[in-house]
Every structure is written in structure tokens, then in C-alpha cells.
Design an enzyme around this catalytic site. Structure first.
Site, PDB file in Angstrom:
ATOM      1  N   SER A  91      35.054  45.762  41.788  1.00 27.97           N
ATOM      2  CA  SER A  91      34.226  46.941  41.665  1.00 27.97           C
ATOM      3  C   SER A  91      32.960  46.736  40.822  1.00 27.97           C
ATOM      4  O   SER A  91      32.041  47.531  40.926  1.00 27.97           O
ATOM      5  CB  SER A  91      35.042  48.074  41.047  1.00 27.97           C
ATOM      6  OG  SER A  91      35.398  47.772  39.708  1.00 27.97           O
ATOM      7  N   SER A 125      38.061  43.134  39.357  1.00 30.21           N
ATOM      8  CA  SER A 125      36.731  43.738  39.404  1.00 30.21           C
ATOM      9  C   SER A 125      35.633  42.947  38.693  1.00 30.21           C
ATOM     10  O   SER A 125      34.451  43.215  38.901  1.00 30.21           O
ATOM     11  CB  SER A 125      36.773  45.154  38.833  1.00 30.21           C
ATOM     12  OG  SER A 125      37.385  46.009  39.760  1.00 30.21           O
ATOM     13  N   LYS A 167      28.349  48.031  33.139  1.00 27.51           N
ATOM     14  CA  LYS A 167      28.938  48.802  34.236  1.00 27.51           C
ATOM     15  C   LYS A 167      28.934  50.282  33.873  1.00 27.51           C
ATOM     16  O   LYS A 167      29.160  50.637  32.715  1.00 27.51           O
ATOM     17  CB  LYS A 167      30.374  48.299  34.445  1.00 27.51           C
ATOM     18  CG  LYS A 167      31.093  48.856  35.651  1.00 27.51           C
ATOM     19  CD  LYS A 167      32.480  48.215  35.750  1.00 27.51           C
ATOM     20  CE  LYS A 167      33.193  48.623  37.023  1.00 27.51           C
ATOM     21  NZ  LYS A 167      34.505  47.948  37.159  1.00 27.51           N
TER      22      LYS A 167
END
Lengths: 95, 474
Positions: B154, B178, B79
């Protein structure tokens, strides 16, 4: 609880975020809706309830006071937006 | 042979050792897939083709010498809010568009040190602020199962690249769902570890009292393999707990007979619950029963307050954490002749609307006169949410529930109304607030082909039992 456009502008200044007129209006509307939703918490009796600040229960965590590898001066300077003679340039802080 | 990029860690490990193929070949297969698919899915902000191939070459040398570890030579992605040395890390925010960290996050260091191959950095909701990956300043991520649907968020880019075989596995971050929710939307496994289990050093913070970093993978077994490598105490993160990391891979596929599995009624009575999600979850509960688990109805009475608590605590911590981004020392600066405008304009141009909203909410809630009504009140209710879990884990070993009340929704459907987007986190925020671990595993698919994830939650440091149950039902 409705947040006014003036309040949004003031918070924007405190948070150092320049907002357009359109943004001020949208944030006033959306944040008011969010704060309205938060009222649900008033249903909960929290008298004598300790607030949770952390979940591990760890306290006073120490480590050995020894130098760690941090020889990255060149790399850090490379990340700076403006540099003069290996020093960071910023606008005047005092007028 | 199966396409190399489709392999799991376990499969790739064995074949790399047997020299069936090299890490360079495996890395090339992933890079080829990224080239074919990323233009449609938008799962990557940065692809590091050149350095990945160099790292793969080095990994092949390590494998040749019989050194390294379980992740040597295996291509992964991370990420973009996780710091990666010499690889641009933007957190999907324009204020960090040019930022190249001079250090690795501890979890990344552990993987790269043993010869893991970093393919690139995944798109995400900027700084983790979102539940659909639409709050990225680099465009939305599309769901590989249906390009009109969101990937979840996310960590949507990481979920999509694992699901679409653009990598072998990914490393992401979970504050209030997330990892678990996008894992559910994309049909993969994702583990939010207990708070304190994995080091967050080098993770760009959202809400420091909730943030965790964990694996996203194609199988539960892979999730366990990654956890064994990245977990543990770190002197650079004082919130990590001491003690040996369990050998998670050795406790998979073991009997779960006699385990008490709680079914929290609040998660099944939630408004907006999709019928097919409910049905698929019930099938998995039935499977647990067949495997000898005892299914117990339980209640977590403060569940309905979790979203309100979360969206007070998180913006407060966000407003403080993101104060460091001001265009002064690094990142993108908007040049002006006075300091106030430099801050205010750099932040105005570099932050997404949702980031600004959270900073504004946090600044307001923490200001004099409002602190007790918002932040303190939220932290008190947070205590009650934790106590709900503490009580229930005296009676049952784990809890089972859907990871999300609905499968992936259509891009654009919720983005105009922040409150609707906040409510998408309803099943994942409670565990985040309590700091407990949650594993999302693929449960099945809806009639229209969208994945549905099942969430197993356990007590603090209970990752082992979650992974064992996950391995039994997938």
C-alpha cells in the site's frame, strides 16, 4: 460458503455502513469468494495449538503515572465538524 | 554536480555539512521535481511547499550552529496514514479529507525534532488496504519506471516518490508487505522492522497485531541511517521493546562469510511465479555464495495458509480499529437528523469499497457463532506459521526469496477481483504474521525494464544482519 444479500445488509447495519443495492450485491459476491478461499484453513489440524494474539511476549507494560503535555484543546476543537460555544454538536442521542 | 534531489541521505549529509549547498536549495530541488512529475505519478496527496521551505531555513540555521542530527535539513515524505502535526493526513480516505492532526507520530517527531524537512504526504492504498495503490480515494499511483504499471502498495506513493527522486527518503508502514512490495516494484530499498522495534504511536492502525513503521530509501545505507534515528522504545506505544538500538550504520559492508542463508522452497514453487523474477533471485543467491555464505534449502510448510490467515486477522482488526471513524468528533460528517444515519452515511461516503469490504468481513468473522471458525482458527494457524520461522532460524541466519512473485502489473489488471489482489501479497504476509523483519532490496530489472526486489527475512530484532547482507549484494 455463500453470503446472502440479506446477510450483507445485516452486517452493514452492525458496522454502521449504509450500502446501496449495487454494493450489497457486489459485497455478497466478493466476500463469498473470499470466505470460500478461507476453507483452505480447514486442512490444518489445530487441535491443542495456542492462538497467536501478539508476537512480542510483552505483558503488563507500565509507565510512570505522570501528566504529559496535552494542551491541544484549541486544535482538537478545530477538528470538530460542528461546534457551539466550544462544545461538540451531535444529533440527539436519546429521543 | 548531480541534481540535488537525486542525492542519497549519505551524500546530502556530507555536502550540507561542508556547505556545498543549503537545505533550502536541496528542498527547492525536490519541490521542483514534485511539480514536474507528480501530475503524472500522483505520489502525493498533500505537498507542503511553504512549511517545507520554512523548515529548511530553520534546518540551515541548525546546521550553521553545528547542531541537529543525521537527518537535519534532509527533505523527506511520509505515507498519508502517518500523523503529521499541522499537515493534513487523510490516509487516502475521504472521511479524513479535512483532518489535520494536532500531533506528530513518534517516528515523525524524532525526525522533525532534529530538523528533518517534511515535503508532503504520500498517496497510498486507503488505510493501507491494498497491494497496488489502486485502492486510494485520490487516484492510483503510477510506477515511475512505466506509467502504465502500478507502483505496488500500500505504500506506493512513498515508493514512487523515492524512486523518482521527488524526495531523499520516505517513511511508510508495513502490515503484510506494504513497504517491501512497492519497494520491489519501484526498485528501491525498504525495511519492515520487527514488530516492537519502532513506535507506532500516531500511525493510523490497520491491524494492530501486525502493523509496523519503517524506512523507504534509495540505498541500504540510507535505510540503516533512518532506522538508527527512528527505532527504539516509546512510552506512548506499549508494544515497543526495551533495549538499546543497534548502530546499524556501523555493521554495513562487513564480511558475510559463513552466514547460513535459507532458501525456502515454498517461495520458489509458488504458482504464478515469473521466470525473470526467479532468474534474478537466483543470481543474487549465487552472489551470496560467492561472498562465502552457505546456501541451505529449507521448508516453511505452512506458507500456503498465510494469505487465508492474513485476510481473516486483518479484517477483524480493521473492523475494530476503524470503528473510531464515524464523523462525530473529527473528519468529514454527513449531516442528518439522527445519529444512526450520521454514522452510516458518513462511513458510506468516506470509506473506499475495499475498506467497507474489510470492515464487513471482520464484522462477520467476529460475530457470535463464527468467531471460533474464523478468527480463532486463523490465530491458531498463525502460531504454526510463526513456529515454522522459529524452527528454521535455529538452522539458518536469514532467508532469501523474491519480494513478489511478479514485477509491477498493469493498472486495472487485478482491481476488479479482490481475491487476486490479496494473492499479490503472498511472499510478504508470512513475515508480517510472524512479526519478523524483512528487507526488500533492488535485485535487477526485467528485460522490459521493471525492477525486481529481493527480500531478506531474519529473526526478531535481526535488522542488523539483514542490512549488512543487503549492503553486500546491492
Amino acid at each position: 460458503m455463500a453470503l446472502t444479500i440479506e446477510e450483507v445488509r445485516k452486517i452493514g447495519q452492525l458496522a454502521r455502513i449504509e450500502l446501496t443495492k449495487k454494493e450489497e450485491k457486489r459485497h455478497a459476491e466478493t466476500i463469498s469468494a473470499v470466505l470460500d478461499y478461507m476453507k483452505i484453513l480447514n486442512e490444518v489440524d489445530t487441535a491443542d495449538v495456542e492462538p497467536t494474539c501478539q508476537v512480542t511476549g510483552l505483558e503488563d507494560v507500565w509507565r510512570e503515572d505522570v501528566p504529559l503535555g496535552c494542551n491541544i484543546r484549541t486544535e482538537l476543537i478545530k477538528q470538530m465538524p460542528e461546534v457551539e460555544s466550544n462544545e461538540l454538536v451531535v444529533p440527539a442521542v436519546f429521543e | 554536480m548531480e541534481k540535488l534531489n537525486e542525492l542519497t541521505i549519505k551524500q546530502a549529509q556530507d555536502d550540507l555539512k561542508k556547505k556545498e549547498f543549503s537545505s533550502v536549495e536541496l528542498t527547492e530541488a525536490c519541490l521542483k521535481r514534485i511539480k514536474e512529475r507528480n501530475k503524472d505519478i500522483n505520489a502525493f496527496i498533500t505537498v507542503c511547499e511553504e512549511s517545507a521551505l520554512e523548515e529548511a531555513k530553520k534546518a540551515d540555521e541548525m546546521l550553521g550552529q553545528g547542531i541537529g542530527g543525521p537527518l537535519t535539513g534532509i527533505p523527506f515524505c511520509a505515507k498519508d496514514s502517518i500523523s503529521t502535526k499541522n499537515v493534513r493526513s487523510t490516509a487516502a480516505a475521504k472521511i479524513l479529507d479535512n483532518y489535520i492532526p494536532p500531533f506528530n507520530a513518534t517516528v515523525i517527531e524524532k525526525i522533525r525534532k532534529q530538523g528533518g524537512v517534511l515535503l508532503g504526504k504520500n498517496n497510498c492504498d486507503t488505510f493501507g488496504h491494498g497491494a497496488s495503490n489502486e485502492n486510494s480515494m485520490y487516484g492510483s499511483v503510477r510506477n515511475p519506471h512505466d506509467l502504465d504499471k502500478v507502483s505496488g502498495g500500500s505504500s506506493g506513493g512513498t515508493a514512487a516518490s523515492v524512486a523518482d527522486n521527488m524526495c531523499v527518503y520516505g517513511i511508510a508502514e508495513d502490515t503484510g508487505g506494504s513497504i517491501r512490495q512497492p519497494a520491489s516494484f519501484c526498485g528501491i530499498a525498504g525495511l519492515r522492522p520487527s514488530y516492537g522495534r519502532n513506535s507506532r504511536y500516531g500511525i493510523m492502525p490497520m491491524a494492530s497485531s501486525l502493523d509496523t513503521v519503517g524506512p523507504m530509501a534509495k540505498t541500504v545505507e540510507d535505510t540503516a541511517i533512518i532506522m538508527e534515528q527512528i527505532a527504539g522504545q516509546d512510552s506512548l506505544d506499549a508494544t515497543t521493546v526495551s533495549g538499546a538500538v543497534p548502530e546499524y550504520t556501523k555493521i554495513l559492508n562487513k564480511s558475510i562469510k559463513g552466514l547460513r542463508v535459507g532458501v525456502p522452497k515454498e517461495y520458489y514453487e509458488a504458482p504464478g511465479m515469473d521466470g525473470e523474477v526467479l532468474e534474478i533471485t537466483k543470481l543474487k543467491i549465487k552472489k551470496l555464495e560467492e561472498l562465502g555464505c552457505e546456501i541451505v534449502d529449507v521448508s516453511l510448510p505452512h506458507t500456503k495458509y498465510a494469505i487465508a490467515v492474513y485476510y481473516i486477522v486483518v479484517p477483524c482488526e480493521v473492523s475494530s480499529n476503524l470503528g473510531r471513524l464515524d464523523g462525530v468528533r473529527y473528519g468529514v460528517r454527513v449531516e442528518t437528523d439522527n445519529l444512526f444515519d450520521l454514522y452510516a452515511r458518513s462511513r458510506a461516503q468516506g470509506f473506499h469499497e475495499e475498506v467497507k469490504r474489510r470492515i464487513l468481513i471482520g464484522t462477520y468473522a467476529l460475530s457470535a457463532g463464527y468467531y471460533d471458525a474464523y478468527y480463532k482458527k486463523a490465530q491458531q494457524v498463525r502460531t504454526l506459521i510463526r513456529q515454522d520461522f522459529d524452527k528454521v532460524f535455529k538452522d539458518v541466519d536469514v532467508l532469501i526469496a523474491p519480494a513478489s512473485p511478479f514485477p509491477a502489473f498493469t493498472i486495472g489488471e487485478k482491481v476488479a477481483d479482490p481475491m487476486q489482489m490479496y494473492l499479490a501479497d503472498v511472499f510478504t504476509t508470512p513475515a508480517g504474521l510472524a512479526g519478523i523483519p524483512g528487507l526488500s532490496v533492488p535485485g535487477g530489472k526485467t528485460k522490459s525494464g521493471l525492477p525486481v526486489g529481493i527480500q531478506i527475512m531474519g529473526p526478531m530484532m535481526g535488522e542488523g544482519v539483514l542490512l549488512n547482507i543487503g549492503s553486500n549484494i546491492c
